[in-house]
Write a protein that holds these residues in place. Structure first.
Motif, short mmCIF file in Angstrom:
data_model
loop_
_atom_site.label_atom_id
_atom_site.label_comp_id
_atom_site.label_asym_id
_atom_site.label_seq_id
_atom_site.Cartn_x
_atom_site.Cartn_y
_atom_site.Cartn_z
N TYR A 91 -2.93 -13.26 -39.26
CA TYR A 91 -4.15 -13.74 -39.57
C TYR A 91 -5.05 -12.61 -39.62
N ARG A 92 -4.90 -11.78 -38.76
CA ARG A 92 -5.62 -10.49 -38.45
C ARG A 92 -5.69 -9.58 -39.61
N ALA A 93 -4.36 -9.29 -40.29
CA ALA A 93 -4.14 -8.54 -41.36
C ALA A 93 -4.59 -9.27 -42.78
N LEU A 94 -5.03 -10.50 -42.68
CA LEU A 94 -5.27 -11.00 -43.69
C LEU A 94 -6.94 -10.86 -43.97
N VAL A 95 -7.29 -11.02 -42.64
CA VAL A 95 -9.03 -10.81 -42.46
C VAL A 95 -9.35 -9.41 -42.70
N ALA A 96 -8.82 -8.44 -42.43
CA ALA A 96 -8.66 -7.00 -42.52
C ALA A 96 -8.95 -6.76 -43.87
#
Length: 190
Positions: free
Chosen positions: A107-112
């Motif tokens: 999820y963090r990677a998608l946000v970034a």
């Protein structure tokens, strides 16, 4: 299969990627990307600070009902509700809690990625000073042409210098690599 294609299009794959991708899409629809990120970060901190919670998440000996009940209580006490809370409860009910740390990372990677932030990994021989860390971040921002999320690791085996991975590029400017190259060159010169 459609979910799998969508998750992989975002650069994440597997069960964790599919859950994270679905959560990201829902969060985007509800304008809740930041709230979901804060809630997931909060749960991730709890995992890091509580060996008992980590054991509950990772251990296959707990039933789905036991995991759901325990996680529900933890989420209520922590005030984690909404989409993030629903995802964690769903993972517990489906006996998928063990992939939760990977879901959070995905999820963090998608946000970034949605914000144009490029992930970078920097390995150094010793903990850098704040000034050196800022110089590294500035150089990486210039190299990437966008904001960079830098993950710093310390590996004394490098002896000195650093190893940088950004996207598919890697620069190894460690003293260990330079010494190994010299050793090989000297062997070939004999």
């Amino acid at each position: 299969m459609a979910d799998k294609g969508k998750a992989e299009a975002h650069g994440v794959s597997g069960v964790a990627g599919r859950y994270a991708s679905a959560l990201f899409e829902l969060a985007r629809e509800e304008n809740a990307i930041d709230q979901v990120a804060r809630d997931l970060d909060s749960f991730d901190r709890m995992l890091a600070e509580s060996p008992d919670l980590l054991r509950l998440v990772k251990s296959p000996i707990f039933t789905a009902e036991e995991q759901s009940r325990a996680v529900g209580t933890i989420l209520d006490r922590a005030g984690i509700r909404g989409l993030a809370g629903n995802l964690i409860r769903l993972a517990a009910s489906k006996r998928r809690l063990f992939v939760l740390p990977d879901m959070i990372r995905a999820y963090r990677a998608l946000v970034a990625k949605s914000r144009g932030i490029v992930p970078a990994s920097v390995t150094v021989a010793e903990e850098p000073s704040p000034r050196i860390l800022n110089e590294i971040k500035t150089a990486l921002r210039e190299m990437a042409g966008s904001e960079v999320d830098v993950d710093v690791k310390v590996d004394p085996a490098l002896i000195g210098g650093l190893v940088v991975k950004i996207g598919s590029r890697m620069v190894d400017a460690s003293l260990r690599t330079k010494l190994n190259s010299m050793r090989i060159a000297m062997k070939e010169a004999r």
